[in-house]
Design a protein around this motif. Structure first.
Motif, short mmCIF file in Angstrom:
data_model
loop_
_atom_site.label_atom_id
_atom_site.label_comp_id
_atom_site.label_asym_id
_atom_site.label_seq_id
_atom_site.Cartn_x
_atom_site.Cartn_y
_atom_site.Cartn_z
N ASN A 1 84.38 7.53 55.85
CA ASN A 1 84.66 7.41 54.42
C ASN A 1 86.01 8.06 54.13
O ASN A 1 86.20 9.25 54.40
CB ASN A 1 83.54 8.13 53.63
CG ASN A 1 83.67 7.94 52.13
OD1 ASN A 1 84.62 7.34 51.64
ND2 ASN A 1 82.71 8.49 51.39
N ASP A 2 86.96 7.29 53.59
CA ASP A 2 88.31 7.81 53.38
C ASP A 2 88.53 8.38 51.97
O ASP A 2 89.67 8.57 51.54
CB ASP A 2 89.37 6.75 53.70
CG ASP A 2 89.34 5.55 52.75
OD1 ASP A 2 88.57 5.57 51.75
OD2 ASP A 2 90.07 4.57 53.00
N THR A 3 87.44 8.67 51.26
CA THR A 3 87.59 9.27 49.94
C THR A 3 88.22 10.66 50.04
O THR A 3 88.07 11.35 51.05
CB THR A 3 86.24 9.35 49.21
OG1 THR A 3 86.44 9.70 47.85
CG2 THR A 3 85.32 10.39 49.85
N ARG A 4 88.92 11.05 48.98
CA ARG A 4 89.57 12.36 48.94
C ARG A 4 89.00 13.16 47.78
O ARG A 4 88.88 12.65 46.65
CB ARG A 4 91.09 12.21 48.78
CG ARG A 4 91.86 13.54 48.85
CD ARG A 4 93.35 13.31 48.93
NE ARG A 4 94.04 14.58 49.08
CZ ARG A 4 94.23 15.21 50.25
NH1 ARG A 4 93.79 14.64 51.36
NH2 ARG A 4 94.86 16.36 50.31
N VAL A 5 88.64 14.40 48.04
CA VAL A 5 88.06 15.25 47.01
C VAL A 5 89.14 15.70 46.03
O VAL A 5 90.22 16.13 46.44
CB VAL A 5 87.38 16.49 47.63
CG1 VAL A 5 86.71 17.34 46.54
CG2 VAL A 5 86.35 16.07 48.68
N ILE A 6 88.84 15.59 44.76
CA ILE A 6 89.76 16.05 43.72
C ILE A 6 89.27 17.40 43.18
O ILE A 6 88.10 17.74 43.32
CB ILE A 6 89.85 15.03 42.56
CG1 ILE A 6 88.46 14.80 41.93
CG2 ILE A 6 90.45 13.71 43.05
CD1 ILE A 6 88.49 13.93 40.69
N PRO A 7 90.16 18.21 42.60
CA PRO A 7 89.74 19.50 42.03
C PRO A 7 88.98 19.28 40.73
O PRO A 7 89.49 19.44 39.62
CB PRO A 7 91.07 20.25 41.82
CG PRO A 7 92.10 19.18 41.74
CD PRO A 7 91.61 18.02 42.55
N ALA A 8 87.71 18.92 40.87
CA ALA A 8 86.92 18.38 39.77
C ALA A 8 86.12 19.41 39.00
O ALA A 8 85.35 19.05 38.11
CB ALA A 8 85.97 17.31 40.30
N GLN A 9 86.26 20.69 39.34
CA GLN A 9 85.51 21.72 38.63
C GLN A 9 86.44 22.42 37.65
O GLN A 9 87.52 22.89 38.01
CB GLN A 9 84.93 22.73 39.61
CG GLN A 9 83.74 23.49 39.06
CD GLN A 9 82.82 23.93 40.18
OE1 GLN A 9 83.28 24.54 41.15
NE2 GLN A 9 81.54 23.64 40.07
N LEU A 10 86.00 22.47 36.39
CA LEU A 10 86.83 22.98 35.30
C LEU A 10 86.09 24.07 34.54
O LEU A 10 84.88 23.99 34.34
CB LEU A 10 87.21 21.85 34.35
CG LEU A 10 88.04 20.71 34.95
CD1 LEU A 10 87.92 19.45 34.09
CD2 LEU A 10 89.50 21.13 35.06
N GLU A 11 86.85 25.06 34.08
CA GLU A 11 86.31 26.12 33.22
C GLU A 11 87.12 26.14 31.93
O GLU A 11 88.35 26.19 31.97
CB GLU A 11 86.41 27.49 33.91
CG GLU A 11 85.61 27.60 35.19
CD GLU A 11 84.10 27.56 34.97
OE1 GLU A 11 83.66 27.93 33.85
OE2 GLU A 11 83.37 27.16 35.91
N GLY A 12 86.42 26.06 30.79
CA GLY A 12 87.13 26.02 29.53
C GLY A 12 86.36 26.67 28.41
O GLY A 12 85.34 27.34 28.63
N VAL A 13 86.85 26.48 27.20
CA VAL A 13 86.21 27.05 26.01
C VAL A 13 86.16 26.00 24.92
O VAL A 13 87.02 25.13 24.80
CB VAL A 13 86.95 28.30 25.50
CG1 VAL A 13 86.84 29.44 26.51
CG2 VAL A 13 88.40 28.00 25.18
N ARG A 14 85.10 26.09 24.12
CA ARG A 14 84.99 25.33 22.88
C ARG A 14 84.73 26.37 21.81
O ARG A 14 83.63 26.87 21.67
CB ARG A 14 83.84 24.32 22.98
CG ARG A 14 83.89 23.20 21.93
CD ARG A 14 83.33 23.62 20.59
NE ARG A 14 81.95 24.09 20.71
CZ ARG A 14 81.38 24.87 19.80
NH1 ARG A 14 82.05 25.30 18.73
NH2 ARG A 14 80.13 25.29 19.97
N GLY A 15 85.80 26.73 21.08
CA GLY A 15 85.69 27.87 20.17
C GLY A 15 85.50 29.13 20.99
O GLY A 15 86.27 29.43 21.90
N ALA A 16 84.42 29.88 20.70
CA ALA A 16 84.13 31.10 21.45
C ALA A 16 83.22 30.86 22.64
O ALA A 16 82.97 31.77 23.43
CB ALA A 16 83.49 32.13 20.51
#
Length: 341
Positions: free
Chosen positions: A57-72
């Motif tokens: 399988n020639d798929t490539r992993v992307i940096p798919a994990q994100l940390e953010g905020v919605r208001g507080a």
């Protein structure tokens, strides 16, 4: 079938937190008609036959994990399936603090609007701006290590290389096709010298591959769909290998699931492009593959069910008991098995 049939005890110390070095030094448990053998991945050429074909399988992993905020509120998101040029389906941590139309700020100038919450709790995230989403993820995302590794250590700079295979060219996966992590240019050269071919297909692995089976019976479980493609030339080549008496051996359950999705009842592998949610359990009749190289999987997981379908449940339970007793390393960064029914 009852999911309990696929349960087993795994000591936590058997979970690998880093890959073997070099990659092809990982151990290899071979199960075939001659029995069970303890080898290393570097021994693979001698375990196959001239004319066999390995499918990667020639798929490539992307940096798919994100940390953010919605208001507080702190919001974590793991992308798992692309739904459009700027839109991804994502599993969300702290989802109870998120409503349709909310904007999540992931930092570094990256933001997305949440919408269309699904029954499984996932949201669609539509990224703001005009920059390609891949560039936004390179800026704000991190490698999405499997939960059983991430719970024990943070992703770091080594993972950016360790969690990609040497075949990774097509960006879009959020989990690596981990059986192929064991391959090196030297091993590929040895396989070619032994008359063993290679081919590639693309299946963008989703985070759904790690979701636990929460039902009591396999008939009630629903797989998450993943996008894949086998082009005409590759399908023709796989069919030609089998017609000539060679074996098509999938490297990884992702390759196997896509080949089986593209195979008809007549055993012919056809070109394929689209989503697959194939769920393979004991009783399934394999149509397109003749063997599988794969890592060691979670108890009660859909992937342990798949290898049980290929080799028989009792034989796989015995093989996993042997692996645990003999110090094999499990999961994404762990050792491998070669299954030849």
């Amino acid at each position: 079938m009852k999911v309990d049939l696929f349960d087993f005890e795994l000591p936590p110390e058997r979970i690998a937190l880093r890959p073997a070095e070099p990659r092809d030094a990982a151990r290899l448990l071979v199960l075939d008609g001659a029995g069970t053998r303890d080898l290393h991945v570097g021994d693979l050429p001698a375990q196959l036959r001239r004319g066999d074909l390995l499918v990667f399988n020639d798929t490539r992993v992307i940096p798919a994990q994100l940390e953010g905020v919605r208001g507080a509120a702190k919001i974590g998101a793991t992308l798992h399936k692309r739904e459009g040029p700027r839109r991804w389906r994502a599993f969300v941590r702290n989802a109870k603090r998120l409503r349709d139309g909310d904007m999540i700020d992931f930092g570094n100038g990256v933001a997305a609007v949440a919408s269309d919450r699904a029954e499984d709790g996932s949201f669609a995230l539509t990224f703001a701006g005009e920059e390609p989403v891949e560039l936004l993820l390179d800026r704000a995302g991190r490698m999405p290590l499997p939960p059983y590794i991430a719970a024990r250590r943070q992703a770091d700079a080594r993972d950016a290389e360790d969690y990609q295979t040497m075949f990774a060219t097509e960006k879009g996966a959020v989990a690596a096709p981990t059986a192929a992590l064991h391959f090196t240019p030297a091993l590929i050269a040895a396989l070619a010298e032994a008359g063993i071919g290679q081919a590639t297909l693309t299946l963008h692995v989703g985070a759904g591959t790690f979701l636990p089976v929460k039902v009591d019976d396999t008939a009630e479980h629903r797989m998450h769909a993943e996008w894949g493609r086998i082009d005409t030339a590759t399908a023709d080549r796989l069919n030609a290998v089998r017609a000539a008496g060679g074996r098509v051996i999938a490297v990884g359950t992702t390759s196997l699931r896509l080949i089986e999705s593209a195979s008809g009842e007549d055993g012919v592998i056809r070109p394929f492009e689209g989503d697959t949610a194939i769920f393979i359990t004991p009783g399934y009749r394999f149509r397109g593959v003749d063997g599988l190289m794969t890592n060691f999987h979670l108890p009660r997981s859909t992937l342990f069910m798949l290898v049980s379908a290929l080799m028989g449940r009792e034989r796989m339970r015995a093989a996993y008991a042997h692996a645990i007793a003999n110090g094999y390393r499990f999961y994404s960064y762990g050792d491998a098995s070669l299954l030849l029914p």
